[in-house]
Design an enzyme around this catalytic site. Structure first.
Site, PDB file in Angstrom:
ATOM      1  N   GLU A  24      84.232  46.155  -1.227  1.00 26.92           N
ATOM      2  CA  GLU A  24      84.073  44.864  -0.549  1.00 26.92           C
ATOM      3  C   GLU A  24      83.242  43.911  -1.403  1.00 26.92           C
ATOM      4  OE1 GLU A  24      84.745  42.789   1.599  1.00 26.92           O
ATOM      5  OE2 GLU A  24      85.559  43.673   3.420  1.00 26.92           O
ATOM      6  N   ARG A 107      75.194  46.810  10.438  1.00 31.04           N
ATOM      7  CA  ARG A 107      75.021  46.693   8.994  1.00 31.04           C
ATOM      8  C   ARG A 107      75.566  45.330   8.580  1.00 31.04           C
ATOM      9  NH1 ARG A 107      79.961  46.696   6.603  1.00 31.04           N
ATOM     10  NH2 ARG A 107      81.637  48.061   7.353  1.00 31.04           N
ATOM     11  N   ASN A 109      78.041  42.713   6.550  1.00 29.63           N
ATOM     12  CA  ASN A 109      79.455  42.719   6.199  1.00 29.63           C
ATOM     13  C   ASN A 109      79.756  41.536   5.280  1.00 29.63           C
ATOM     14  OD1 ASN A 109      81.950  44.170   6.496  1.00 29.63           O
ATOM     15  ND2 ASN A 109      82.738  42.422   7.661  1.00 29.63           N
ATOM     16  N   ASN A 154      84.572  38.186   9.022  1.00 30.43           N
ATOM     17  CA  ASN A 154      85.157  38.203   7.683  1.00 30.43           C
ATOM     18  C   ASN A 154      85.632  36.807   7.299  1.00 30.43           C
ATOM     19  OD1 ASN A 154      85.254  40.743   6.182  1.00 30.43           O
ATOM     20  ND2 ASN A 154      86.348  41.582   7.942  1.00 30.43           N
ATOM     21  N   ASP A 204      91.063  39.750   6.573  1.00 33.23           N
ATOM     22  CA  ASP A 204      89.804  40.313   6.078  1.00 33.23           C
ATOM     23  C   ASP A 204      89.103  39.259   5.228  1.00 33.23           C
ATOM     24  OD1 ASP A 204      87.785  42.116   4.932  1.00 33.23           O
ATOM     25  OD2 ASP A 204      89.042  43.734   5.649  1.00 33.23           O
TER      26      ASP A 204
END
Length: 298
Positions: A24, A107, A109, A154, A204
């Site tokens: 990512e 967490r 992203n 995202n 995404d």
């Protein structure tokens, strides 16, 4: 979404055979001519020097989803419970501030630097818990929450003139566009812009090119699509792996499109079918990216 098979199509090729569980956050460091990306679940920061072909990774002690180049040098790591300065020369990490440190469920992203040199960043549940995520802006060192109740934030990216931001909650399948003021803060409510809820793949990560078009990874659909100003698909990059996560333009002229991918959730059978899933891919489209400013903390 438009699905005309006559639209421009490119084939992505393997760039770095790194096989991340969850690749990512590709980010180009123009000063040092390095591409950085993260293997979130295995707590690694990967790098590639395109000019030499050299690549490698740093092992970290916590999950990180982006390494943002800082004005004045070094990187800011967007981590699961903190933001940290990172010196890639000696691999030194120095904590900058907490980031949802009191919430063990989440967490970090997706994240991206805006046109003002500020950082938009997001959180999500470690098990993608519904509504556990939020969207923030780090502006001149101060962290401000912009939105809550997101599941998998995202596609954070920005128009060249700074007038709009895009983002998605991947679980909804809809990319939103948000009007920004002259200082880069959101105005009003975000509006639906491109709807992928009825198509294969989930939206995404995304990046904007120099022509104002948005390149969007479709997780589960083996492709990155290029969207025009109206959110219609006008081109695509096809990959030999099913889970592309985020594209980024890199190289001295920003003419090379790199794409991170993942093997998260794969069965042994799926991994056998896609052995290089999680690796870094590359496509030469001939289209130039939009340069991003370094992150300003003051």
């Amino acid at each position: 979404m438009q699905s005309d098979m006559s639209i421009s199509t490119w084939q992505a090729e393997l760039a770095v055979d790194c096989r991340c569980i969850l690749g990512e956050g590709p980010q180009w460091d123009a000063v040092n001519q390095r591409l950085y990306w993260c293997n979130i679940l295995e707590k690694q920061l990967h790098w590639l020097s395109p000019a030499s072909g050299e690549s490698g990774h740093y092992q970290l002690d916590h999950m990180v989803s982006l390494a943002a180049p800082l004005e004045g040098g070094g990187l800011l790591l967007v981590g699961e419970d903190r933001l940290s300065r990172f010196d890639p020369i000696n691999a030194a990490v120095e904590k900058f501030c907490d980031f949802e440190a009191d919430n063990p469920v989440t967490r970090s992203n997706d994240a991206r630097i805006d046109r003002h040199g500020s950082l938009w960043l997001s959180s999500m549940g470690k098990a993608a818990e519904k509504g556990a995520g939020s969207l923030y802006r780090l502006h001149r060192g101060k962290l401000t929450q912009l939105r809550t109740g997101l599941t998998i934030p995202n596609a954070i990216c920005f128009s060249a003139n700074g007038g709009f931001a895009w983002f998605t909650d991947t679980a909804t399948g809809v990319v939103m566009r948000w009007t920004l003021d002259s200082d880069g803060w959101p105005k009003g409510e975000p509006q639906p812009w491109a709807d992928f809820s009825a198509t294969q793949g989930n939206p995404d990560g995304a990046v904007v090119d120099s022509q104002g078009c948005l390149w969007l990874a479709l997780w589960g659909a083996s492709q990155v699509v290029r969207l025009d100003h109206d959110g219609q698909v006008i081109a695509r990059v096809e990959l030999p792996v099913s889970q592309p996560s985020c594209p980024a333009f890199a190289g001295p002229e920003l003419k090379t499109l790199y794409i991170t991918t993942a093997q998260e959730g794969f069965s042994a059978e799926q991994l056998a079918q896609e052995p290089t899933a999680g690796s870094l891919y590359v496509a030469e489209t001939g289209i130039k990216g939009l340069a991003e400013p370094p992150l300003r903390l003051v």
